[in-house]
Write a protein that holds these residues in place. Structure first.
Motif, PDB file in Angstrom:
ATOM      1  N   VAL A 198       0.837  -1.197   0.000  1.00 36.61           N
ATOM      2  CA  VAL A 198       0.000   0.000   0.000  1.00 36.61           C
ATOM      3  C   VAL A 198       0.875   1.252   0.000  1.00 36.61           C
ATOM      4  CG1 VAL A 198      -1.701   1.324   1.329  1.00 36.61           C
ATOM      5  CG2 VAL A 198      -1.961  -1.152   1.078  1.00 36.61           C
ATOM      6  N   ALA A 199       1.967   1.232   0.736  1.00 37.89           N
ATOM      7  CA  ALA A 199       2.854   2.404   0.767  1.00 37.89           C
ATOM      8  C   ALA A 199       3.374   2.727  -0.630  1.00 37.89           C
ATOM      9  CB  ALA A 199       4.015   2.169   1.721  1.00 37.89           C
ATOM     10  N   ASP A 200       3.685   1.721  -1.426  1.00 34.33           N
ATOM     11  CA  ASP A 200       4.142   1.958  -2.795  1.00 34.33           C
ATOM     12  C   ASP A 200       3.015   2.479  -3.674  1.00 34.33           C
ATOM     13  OD1 ASP A 200       6.673   1.155  -2.083  1.00 34.33           O
ATOM     14  OD2 ASP A 200       6.559  -0.801  -3.078  1.00 34.33           O
ATOM     15  N   MET A 201       1.798   1.989  -3.444  1.00 32.74           N
ATOM     16  CA  MET A 201       0.656   2.497  -4.214  1.00 32.74           C
ATOM     17  C   MET A 201       0.421   3.968  -3.893  1.00 32.74           C
ATOM     18  SD  MET A 201      -2.155  -0.547  -4.377  1.00 32.74           S
ATOM     19  CE  MET A 201      -1.983  -1.267  -2.765  1.00 32.74           C
ATOM     20  N   VAL A 202       0.519   4.310  -2.620  1.00 29.01           N
ATOM     21  CA  VAL A 202       0.349   5.705  -2.217  1.00 29.01           C
ATOM     22  C   VAL A 202       1.458   6.556  -2.827  1.00 29.01           C
ATOM     23  CG1 VAL A 202       0.373   7.298  -0.239  1.00 29.01           C
ATOM     24  CG2 VAL A 202      -0.941   5.169  -0.114  1.00 29.01           C
TER      25      VAL A 202
END
Length: 155
Positions: free
Chosen positions: A92-96
């Motif tokens: 999720v951090a990479d998607m954000v």
């Protein structure tokens, strides 16, 4: 900042997915969806959609005069792309981070590409692992099919 700035450009959306996104429920210009409509269309819960907005994955969703979220076709396309990223196992951090880069503009193309290429490497590695696993399963299935043809053998 507007909703348009929070979602990728049409050419980026098409380049990002091998297949085009599903048709929109409404034509552009008439595309104001409530959170419950988006939830039904995407399969995401309203809680997840609110969380995406809170963490910056789905920022700047338009609001009605009463404060209700109003999603657009561009938001639906973005959510479809995010769904593909989720399927890759991207954190999720990479998607954000990817969403932040999109909002920052075209000068971030190289960094976005690098992030997607790293994800593609991870996906290809997982596919190779699954193909190895499939080969083992096929071997075992073939073994058991042979056992049924030759009674008396067990394993």
């Amino acid at each position: 900042m507007t909703v348009i700035e929070s979602t990728p450009a049409p050419t980026e959306r098409l380049a990002a997915c091998a297949s085009p996104p599903p048709p929109h429920p409404r034509p552009d210009g008439q595309d104001r969806y409530t959170i419950s409509e988006v939830s039904a269309w995407t399969g995401l819960t309203a809680h997840t959609l609110r969380w995406y907005e809170r963490i910056g994955l789905m920022p700047h969703v338009d609001r009605s005069h009463t404060g209700q979220r109003r999603f657009t076709n561009r938001d639906l396309d973005w959510l479809a792309f995010v769904g593909k990223l989720r399927l890759t196992g991207m954190p999720v951090a990479d998607m954000v981070r990817y969403a932040e880069l999109v909002r920052e503009g075209e000068h971030t193309f190289e960094e976005r590409q690098q992030l997607l290429e790293a994800t593609r490497r991870d996906v290809r590695s997982r596919i190779a692992e699954l193909q190895d696993t499939l080969a083992v399963l096929d071997h075992k299935i073939g073994f058991y099919a042979g056992v049924r043809r030759a009674p008396g053998r067990t394993t």
